[in-house]
Design a protein around this motif. Structure first.
Motif, short mmCIF file in Angstrom:
data_model
loop_
_atom_site.label_atom_id
_atom_site.label_comp_id
_atom_site.label_asym_id
_atom_site.label_seq_id
_atom_site.Cartn_x
_atom_site.Cartn_y
_atom_site.Cartn_z
N SER A 144 -0.05 3.34 2.78
CA SER A 144 -0.16 3.96 4.09
C SER A 144 0.77 3.25 5.08
O SER A 144 0.90 2.03 5.05
CB SER A 144 -1.60 3.90 4.59
N VAL A 145 1.39 4.04 5.95
CA VAL A 145 2.26 3.48 7.00
C VAL A 145 1.43 3.08 8.22
O VAL A 145 1.68 2.06 8.84
CB VAL A 145 3.35 4.49 7.38
N ASN A 146 0.44 3.90 8.55
CA ASN A 146 -0.37 3.62 9.72
C ASN A 146 -1.32 2.44 9.50
O ASN A 146 -1.63 1.70 10.45
CB ASN A 146 -1.18 4.86 10.11
N LEU A 147 -1.78 2.28 8.25
CA LEU A 147 -2.68 1.17 7.93
C LEU A 147 -2.00 0.28 6.91
O LEU A 147 -2.06 0.56 5.70
CB LEU A 147 -4.02 1.70 7.38
N PRO A 148 -1.30 -0.76 7.33
CA PRO A 148 -0.60 -1.62 6.37
C PRO A 148 -1.56 -2.25 5.38
O PRO A 148 -2.65 -2.70 5.72
CB PRO A 148 0.05 -2.68 7.28
N LYS A 150 -3.12 -0.62 3.03
CA LYS A 150 -4.04 0.38 2.47
C LYS A 150 -3.33 1.16 1.37
O LYS A 150 -2.29 1.76 1.60
CB LYS A 150 -4.56 1.32 3.55
N THR A 164 -7.38 7.56 -1.06
CA THR A 164 -7.68 8.36 0.13
C THR A 164 -9.18 8.64 0.21
O THR A 164 -9.91 8.54 -0.77
CB THR A 164 -6.91 9.69 0.09
#
Length: 295
Positions: A144-148, A150, A164
């Protein structure tokens, strides 16, 4: 050399100097002079043509103090403007586009990205072809880009892991699983949920129980052979306002049945259900001949 005759005189004498017998002219004359002039003229023409070609090449190739054409040499690297075509392999540490545009890699056949180790062997490969996308490597990660940190998707030789919160299958044929599948929840949104095994059996197991719930509709189980509901240590609970078993067989005791429509449900020792004519007391024992015939 020019040879001259000299006469020695003494002071007070006045003698005329004799004329030299031989005179040589210093220089290039005749056909040698014409060849020299022709060579100098030809050299001037070559220099002029060479200078004109150099200026033309500089103009055509768009040479400038910062680069050549759309290729600009900067302190942080090389910047390429517009569309470019590479006929041979491109080796670069980093390739990125401008901040206001996307990066496009286009090929008439396929686009292949290779990663090599120190020995030159390929350790990873991404190939985008006209029919399929192939990835060769030990593992394939999507984070994930928004949650490093993840993990969203991981594939390796032993397992496929999806991180996910929800896995959505939108195909009309659903999801096909050739082997077992383990999941805490199977649900659908606004559509009918159907679990089907056309040519084999279906088994649903859980260490702490299986909960099958339909909040706004019904639950329908169909099988060509038997449907078995088994609980090892607990009980089997069917909770509903009404429970219908329309095709239960009626037990017999060797006598003709009455015309009354009241029955009771009886259970054989092997778990088989049958109907017995209701009376003041239970008649399951009297109508249990079917249980004896089934054993």
């Amino acid at each position: 050399m020019v040879r001259e005759q000299y006469t020695t005189t003494t002071a007070g004498t006045n003698l005329d100097r004799p004329e030299p017998q031989y005179i040589y002219n210093v220089g290039i004359y005749g056909w040698r002079k014409r060849c020299l002039y022709l060579f100098v003229l030809l050299l001037i023409i070559i220099i002029v043509v060479d200078l004109a070609l150099t200026i033309w090449i500089l103009k055509v190739m768009w040479f400038s103090p910062i680069g050549m054409g759309y290729l600009h040499v900067q302190s942080e690297g090389v910047r390429l403007e517009g569309e470019s075509e590479f006929l041979h392999p491109l080796y670069a540490k980093e390739v990125h586009s401008r901040k206001d545009s996307s990066l496009l890699l286009q090929s008439a056949h396929n686009v292949t990205l290779n990663a090599r180790n120190a020995d030159g062997n390929i350790t990873g490969r991404l190939s985008v072809g006209p029919n399929m996308v192939e990835v060769d490597g030990q593992q394939f990660h999507i984070n994930s880009v928004n949650l490093p940190g993840k993990m969203l998707f991981i594939v390796n030789e032993s397992e496929v892991r999806i991180g996910t919160d929800k896995l959505r299958v939108t195909g009309p044929e659903g999801a096909l699983c050739e082997h077992s599948i383990e999941t805490p929840l199977v649900t659908t949104e606004g559509e009918e949920l159907r679990l089907e095994s056309p040519t084999r059996s279906m088994s649903i197991d859980a260490p702490r129980g299986v909960n099958i719930e339909a909040q706004t509709g019904g639950i329908k189980a169909l099988s060509h052979l038997d449907i078995k509901l088994h609980s090892r240590d607990g009980m089997l609970k069917l909770e509903a306002k009404g429970l219908q078993l329309p095709d239960l067989p009626q037990g017999t005791n060797g006598e003709s049945g009455t015309s009354q429509k009241l029955y009771e449900i009886c259970v054989c020792p092997d778990g088989k259900l049958y109907l017995a004519i209701a009376d003041v007391e239970s008649t399951c024992q009297a109508y249990s001949r079917d249980c004896q015939s089934s054993t």
